[in-house]
Design a protein around this motif. Structure first.
Motif, mmCIF file in Angstrom:
data_model
loop_
_atom_site.group_PDB
_atom_site.id
_atom_site.type_symbol
_atom_site.label_atom_id
_atom_site.label_comp_id
_atom_site.label_asym_id
_atom_site.label_seq_id
_atom_site.Cartn_x
_atom_site.Cartn_y
_atom_site.Cartn_z
ATOM 1 N N VAL A 29 97.609 81.408 20.780
ATOM 2 C CA VAL A 29 96.573 81.291 20.023
ATOM 3 C C VAL A 29 95.583 81.613 19.250
ATOM 4 O O VAL A 29 94.466 81.224 18.846
ATOM 5 C CB VAL A 29 95.717 80.928 22.161
ATOM 6 C CG1 VAL A 29 93.614 81.182 21.847
ATOM 7 C CG2 VAL A 29 96.359 80.231 23.211
ATOM 8 N N LEU A 30 95.536 82.890 19.043
ATOM 9 C CA LEU A 30 94.981 83.900 18.381
ATOM 10 C C LEU A 30 95.089 82.896 16.590
ATOM 11 O O LEU A 30 94.675 83.008 16.112
ATOM 12 C CB LEU A 30 95.379 85.108 18.823
ATOM 13 C CG LEU A 30 94.396 85.917 17.286
ATOM 14 C CD1 LEU A 30 92.884 86.105 17.715
ATOM 15 C CD2 LEU A 30 94.756 86.922 17.759
ATOM 16 N N LEU A 31 96.238 83.216 16.820
ATOM 17 C CA LEU A 31 96.511 81.680 15.054
ATOM 18 C C LEU A 31 95.979 80.129 15.346
ATOM 19 O O LEU A 31 96.268 80.489 13.803
ATOM 20 C CB LEU A 31 98.366 82.102 15.195
ATOM 21 C CG LEU A 31 98.966 83.460 14.743
ATOM 22 C CD1 LEU A 31 100.703 83.305 14.758
ATOM 23 C CD2 LEU A 31 98.435 84.187 12.908
ATOM 24 N N ALA A 32 96.622 79.560 16.261
ATOM 25 C CA ALA A 32 96.294 78.670 16.480
ATOM 26 C C ALA A 32 94.487 78.102 15.800
ATOM 27 O O ALA A 32 93.851 77.712 15.126
ATOM 28 C CB ALA A 32 96.009 77.937 17.723
ATOM 29 N N ASN A 33 93.513 79.502 16.662
ATOM 30 C CA ASN A 33 92.034 79.709 15.786
ATOM 31 C C ASN A 33 91.504 79.973 15.094
ATOM 32 O O ASN A 33 90.789 80.119 14.189
ATOM 33 C CB ASN A 33 91.853 81.001 17.439
ATOM 34 C CG ASN A 33 91.057 79.801 18.592
ATOM 35 O OD1 ASN A 33 91.282 79.033 18.771
ATOM 36 N ND2 ASN A 33 91.976 80.992 19.404
ATOM 37 N N ASP A 64 93.405 81.863 9.297
ATOM 38 C CA ASP A 64 93.855 83.162 8.197
ATOM 39 C C ASP A 64 94.156 84.252 8.178
ATOM 40 O O ASP A 64 94.632 84.960 7.777
ATOM 41 C CB ASP A 64 92.477 83.591 7.803
ATOM 42 C CG ASP A 64 91.618 82.523 7.211
ATOM 43 O OD1 ASP A 64 91.793 81.642 6.405
ATOM 44 O OD2 ASP A 64 90.679 82.430 6.974
ATOM 45 N N LEU A 65 94.964 84.196 10.119
ATOM 46 C CA LEU A 65 95.828 85.471 9.884
ATOM 47 C C LEU A 65 96.946 85.499 9.783
ATOM 48 O O LEU A 65 98.070 84.241 10.075
ATOM 49 C CB LEU A 65 95.511 86.273 11.420
ATOM 50 C CG LEU A 65 94.112 86.377 12.076
ATOM 51 C CD1 LEU A 65 94.399 86.641 13.523
ATOM 52 C CD2 LEU A 65 94.105 88.233 11.718
ATOM 53 N N SER A 66 97.767 87.033 10.032
ATOM 54 C CA SER A 66 99.539 86.704 9.874
ATOM 55 C C SER A 66 99.844 86.429 11.316
ATOM 56 O O SER A 66 98.949 87.573 11.869
ATOM 57 C CB SER A 66 99.861 87.818 9.064
ATOM 58 O OG SER A 66 99.506 89.170 9.111
ATOM 59 N N LEU A 123 99.717 92.794 15.939
ATOM 60 C CA LEU A 123 98.927 94.108 16.225
ATOM 61 C C LEU A 123 97.759 93.555 16.956
ATOM 62 O O LEU A 123 97.269 94.323 17.918
ATOM 63 C CB LEU A 123 98.700 94.778 14.370
ATOM 64 C CG LEU A 123 97.950 96.230 15.000
ATOM 65 C CD1 LEU A 123 98.716 96.797 14.996
ATOM 66 C CD2 LEU A 123 97.627 96.220 13.611
ATOM 67 N N LEU A 124 96.768 92.637 16.484
ATOM 68 C CA LEU A 124 95.581 92.918 17.711
ATOM 69 C C LEU A 124 96.182 92.490 19.084
ATOM 70 O O LEU A 124 95.630 93.130 20.173
ATOM 71 C CB LEU A 124 94.802 91.521 16.930
ATOM 72 C CG LEU A 124 94.278 91.867 16.004
ATOM 73 C CD1 LEU A 124 93.492 90.579 14.800
ATOM 74 C CD2 LEU A 124 93.253 92.908 15.557
ATOM 75 N N VAL A 125 96.799 92.029 19.395
ATOM 76 C CA VAL A 125 97.085 91.874 21.287
ATOM 77 C C VAL A 125 97.539 92.725 21.174
ATOM 78 O O VAL A 125 97.666 93.279 22.174
ATOM 79 C CB VAL A 125 98.287 89.986 20.681
ATOM 80 C CG1 VAL A 125 98.321 90.116 22.073
ATOM 81 C CG2 VAL A 125 97.569 88.460 20.368
ATOM 82 N N ASP A 126 98.814 93.260 20.418
ATOM 83 C CA ASP A 126 99.209 94.604 21.173
ATOM 84 C C ASP A 126 98.214 95.599 21.790
ATOM 85 O O ASP A 126 98.323 96.016 22.774
ATOM 86 C CB ASP A 126 100.723 94.976 20.340
ATOM 87 C CG ASP A 126 102.053 93.754 19.701
ATOM 88 O OD1 ASP A 126 101.591 93.609 21.038
ATOM 89 O OD2 ASP A 126 102.796 94.582 19.325
ATOM 90 N N GLN A 127 96.980 95.851 20.846
ATOM 91 C CA GLN A 127 96.319 96.864 20.577
ATOM 92 C C GLN A 127 95.307 96.282 21.747
ATOM 93 O O GLN A 127 95.040 97.428 23.461
ATOM 94 C CB GLN A 127 95.499 97.317 19.869
ATOM 95 C CG GLN A 127 96.454 97.826 18.902
ATOM 96 C CD GLN A 127 96.806 98.751 19.433
ATOM 97 O OE1 GLN A 127 95.995 99.904 19.248
ATOM 98 N NE2 GLN A 127 98.268 99.437 18.605
ATOM 99 N N ILE A 128 95.087 95.251 22.163
ATOM 100 C CA ILE A 128 93.956 94.942 22.953
ATOM 101 C C ILE A 128 95.134 94.362 24.142
ATOM 102 O O ILE A 128 93.832 94.560 25.386
ATOM 103 C CB ILE A 128 93.280 93.972 23.102
ATOM 104 C CG1 ILE A 128 92.537 93.743 21.279
ATOM 105 C CG2 ILE A 128 92.352 92.691 24.118
ATOM 106 C CD1 ILE A 128 91.383 92.346 20.444
ATOM 107 N N TYR A 129 96.162 94.329 24.398
ATOM 108 C CA TYR A 129 96.627 93.812 25.154
ATOM 109 C C TYR A 129 96.653 95.330 26.453
ATOM 110 O O TYR A 129 97.054 95.213 27.786
ATOM 111 C CB TYR A 129 97.808 93.310 25.290
ATOM 112 C CG TYR A 129 98.617 93.071 27.008
ATOM 113 C CD1 TYR A 129 98.868 92.264 26.735
ATOM 114 C CD2 TYR A 129 99.799 93.924 27.241
ATOM 115 C CE1 TYR A 129 99.568 91.244 28.276
ATOM 116 C CE2 TYR A 129 100.509 94.030 28.269
ATOM 117 C CZ TYR A 129 100.533 92.773 28.920
ATOM 118 O OH TYR A 129 101.225 92.381 30.349
ATOM 119 N N LEU A 130 96.877 96.383 25.822
ATOM 120 C CA LEU A 130 96.851 97.770 26.138
ATOM 121 C C LEU A 130 95.351 97.980 27.195
ATOM 122 O O LEU A 130 95.425 98.433 28.591
ATOM 123 C CB LEU A 130 96.745 98.420 25.396
ATOM 124 C CG LEU A 130 98.674 98.956 24.601
ATOM 125 C CD1 LEU A 130 98.261 99.853 23.435
ATOM 126 C CD2 LEU A 130 99.710 99.285 25.573
#
Length: 69
Positions: free
Chosen positions: A33-37, A40-42, A48-55
């Motif tokens: 979902v993040l990549l679809a939105n 510009d993100l790799s 990395l963003l998902v892993d950090q926020i998931y915590l």
């Protein structure tokens, strides 16, 4: 970090959890979902963003998870 990134991940994890997906699949759904939105993100940065926020959303210590209704 943009508040919308946090909200996007929280929403995706919440939907995945309601669908009965396990932790790994919840993270994968959030990355997709993040990549679809944000094209510009790799994939690495999205992970990395998902892993950090998931915590924050689902703490590993078993404390109450923050999930949208």
């Amino acid at each position: 970090m943009s508040r919308s990134v946090y909200d996007t991940i929280l929403s995706a994890v919440s939907a995945a959890r309601r669908a009965g997906l396990d932790s790994a699949d919840q993270r994968m759904a959030a990355r997709v979902v993040l990549l679809a939105n944000d094209t510009d993100l790799s994939p690495g940065i999205a992970q990395l963003l998902v892993d950090q926020i998931y915590l924050d959303i689902c703490p590993p210590d078993g404390s109450a998870a923050r999930v949208l209704p």
